[in-house]
Write an enzyme that holds these catalytic residues in place. Structure first.
Site, PDB file in Angstrom:
ATOM      1  N   ALA A   1       0.817  -1.214   0.000  1.00  0.00           N
ATOM      2  CA  ALA A   1       0.000   0.000   0.000  1.00  0.00           C
ATOM      3  C   ALA A   1       0.851   1.265   0.000  1.00  0.00           C
ATOM      4  O   ALA A   1       0.426   2.301  -0.527  1.00  0.00           O
ATOM      5  CB  ALA A   1      -0.948  -0.006   1.189  1.00  0.00           C
ATOM      6  N   THR A   2       2.045   1.205   0.567  1.00  0.00           N
ATOM      7  CA  THR A   2       2.915   2.387   0.534  1.00  0.00           C
ATOM      8  C   THR A   2       3.186   2.766  -0.923  1.00  0.00           C
ATOM      9  O   THR A   2       3.066   3.946  -1.310  1.00  0.00           O
ATOM     10  CB  THR A   2       4.254   2.092   1.255  1.00  0.00           C
ATOM     11  OG1 THR A   2       3.959   1.837   2.630  1.00  0.00           O
ATOM     12  CG2 THR A   2       5.234   3.250   1.141  1.00  0.00           C
TER      13      THR A   2
ATOM     14  N   CYS B   1       4.383   1.873  11.401  1.00  0.00           N
ATOM     15  CA  CYS B   1       5.120   2.634  10.385  1.00  0.00           C
ATOM     16  C   CYS B   1       5.673   3.935  10.914  1.00  0.00           C
ATOM     17  O   CYS B   1       6.508   4.561  10.291  1.00  0.00           O
ATOM     18  CB  CYS B   1       4.217   2.929   9.206  1.00  0.00           C
ATOM     19  SG  CYS B   1       3.577   1.443   8.509  1.00  0.00           S
TER      20      CYS B   1
HETATM   21  N1  PLP Z   1      -1.867   2.518   4.663  1.00  0.00           N
HETATM   22  C1  PLP Z   1      -2.318   2.130   5.873  1.00  0.00           C
HETATM   23  C2  PLP Z   1      -3.607   2.683   6.388  1.00  0.00           C
HETATM   24  C3  PLP Z   1      -1.587   1.207   6.632  1.00  0.00           C
HETATM   25  O1  PLP Z   1      -2.038   0.851   7.828  1.00  0.00           O
HETATM   26  C4  PLP Z   1      -0.362   0.719   6.105  1.00  0.00           C
HETATM   27  C5  PLP Z   1       0.470  -0.208   6.905  1.00  0.00           C
HETATM   28  O2  PLP Z   1       0.604  -0.088   8.094  1.00  0.00           O
HETATM   29  C6  PLP Z   1       0.048   1.150   4.842  1.00  0.00           C
HETATM   30  C7  PLP Z   1      -0.728   2.051   4.157  1.00  0.00           C
HETATM   31  C8  PLP Z   1       1.309   0.648   4.232  1.00  0.00           C
HETATM   32  O3  PLP Z   1       1.119  -0.658   3.753  1.00  0.00           O
HETATM   33  P1  PLP Z   1       2.350  -1.545   3.251  1.00  0.00           P
HETATM   34  O4  PLP Z   1       2.975  -2.100   4.479  1.00  0.00           O
HETATM   35  O5  PLP Z   1       1.703  -2.593   2.402  1.00  0.00           O
HETATM   36  O6  PLP Z   1       3.247  -0.674   2.464  1.00  0.00           O
END
Ligand code: PLP
Length: 374
Positions: A70-71, A331
């Site tokens: 998602a990042t 994060c």
């Molecule tokens: N967006 C939200 C709301 C999240 O909670 C997270 C992860 O904690 C992310 C984005 C990032 O996801 P990824 O770890 O797949 O990059």
């Protein structure tokens, strides 16, 4: 060990692992290759996973772009849109309680001259949809990006209303749905205003390092164009080049299929766990705790609470042999929570805050451990 940090990441479902293994062993073909069975098998496996991911969000399979998580999806939408439309419109509306992958990307775009509006939120970290409407009418932005369910407080935004306001004003709308997939009903075919959506495999019992960016096809009024972040061989409909991580994609697909199939039982189970844990905590700690999260309109199974007069980091360390908890978002560990600050919590309250996030692999009996705490 009781694992209660499922908003940070989740255990890989055994079914997802089993589905992945052949693609780390005998099925090693590159899905972009042609004319031989190994490549065809990988291509078919990716196709199936694309269908499984599409089904859990309610889009067409060719609107699913596999990313590293998602990042990357969040970066892809914000930077991609900003780059493509730079000469037409440089205004983006978001909120103060987004994930760092949105906030930091917005700050980067600000440094490049973009105008970013960070909307205020209520005490649960939720934005008022009328404020979004007002901001759209006042600033005529290129893009609105608002998180569906908050990763620290669990609050759900009113995505239906926000998507509607974006649709009637012909504004691109992106939502980060990472924390809500598999926990609440998500069907973007019901919200034509949503043009982009981010999701991640490791939050739904799939492997890490894989996610998706949903890019809706163009419609009559809005052309969906973004500049890719990664150029190269033109994989993923030219949006994201690079050889596909077939094993991860297959694991993600299986996890999405399970999450979709079991949505109502998972949701009920998480609600039951949440209720049991809330009762135990209130009974055990009485007025020595207070809940930060809303009781309604929230992600099931996620609690944010304060143990009054107790430093959260010391508490987590003390309990670390028995359970895994979190002070907030994994994060942003190390930094004071921008989410809780924006929601109006004091520094002291933030330092007392603990996030408990549960999963389908936890039973009500597992929570009995809390009864022994003082
Ligand atoms: N967006 C939200 C709301 C999240 O909670 C997270 C992860 O904690 C992310 C984005 C990032 O996801 P990824 O770890 O797949 O990059």
């Amino acid at each position: 060990m009781l694992y209660l940090d499922n908003s940070a990441t989740t255990k890989v479902a055994p079914e997802a692992l089993d589905a992945m293994l052949p693609y780390l062993q005998e099925e090693y073909g590159n899905p972009a290759s042609k004319y031989y069975t190994l490549a065809e098998n990988s291509k078919n496996a990716v196709k199936q996973a694309r269908n499984q991911v599409a089904a859990i969000v309610g889009c067409d399979p060719d609107e699913v772009i596999f990313t590293s998580g998602a990042t990357e999806s969040n970066n892809m939408v914000l930077k991609g849109i900003a780059d493509y439309y730079e000469n037409q419109n440089q205004t983006i509306i978001t909120t103060k309680t987004e994930h760092p992958s949105i906030i930091d990307t917005c700050e980067y775009l600000e440094s490049k001259g973009f105008h970013i509006i960070y909307l205020d939120v209520d005490k649960f970290g939720r934005v008022n949809p009328n404020k979004v409407k007002e901001a759209i009418e006042n600033y005529h932005p290129l893009l609105v990006s608002i998180i569906w369910g908050n990763n620290e407080l669990g609050s759900l935004n009113d995505i239906e209303k926000i998507a509607h306001y974006c649709a009637i004003n012909n504004v691109f709308f992106h939502t980060d749905a990472t924390q809500v997939i598999g926990k609440i009903h998500v069907d973007i075919s019901e919200h034509p205003g949503i043009r982009f959506l981010s999701l991640s495999s490791h939050k739904i019992h799939g492997p890490k390092g894989i996610g998706a960016c949903i890019i809706r096809k163009e419609n009559e009024t809005l052309q969906t164009k973004i500049t890719p972040l990664i150029h190269g061989g033109g994989q993923e409909f030219e949006y994201r080049s690079g050889t596909l991580a077939v094993h991860n994609i297959v694991g993600f697909g299986k996890a999405a299929e399970l999450a979709h199939l079991n949505l109502s039982t998972t949701k009920e189970h998480l609600e039951q766990l949440e209720k049991s844990l809330t009762d135990i905590l209130i009974n055990q700690f009485k007025d020595k705790i207070s809940f930060n999260n809303d009781q309604q309109f929230k992600i099931p199974g996620l609690l944010s609470l304060q143990f009054k007069g107790v430093n959260n980091e010391l508490l987590l360390k003390k309990l670390s042999n028995h359970m895994a908890l979190s002070t907030g978002s994994a994060c942003s560990s190390g930094k004071p929570s921008h989410v809780l600050s924006a929601a109006g919590f004091t520094q002291n309250e933030i330092q007392q805050t603990v996030r408990i996030s549960m999963s389908k692999y936890i039973n009500v009996d597992d929570l009995d451990f809390f009864k022994s705490l003082k």
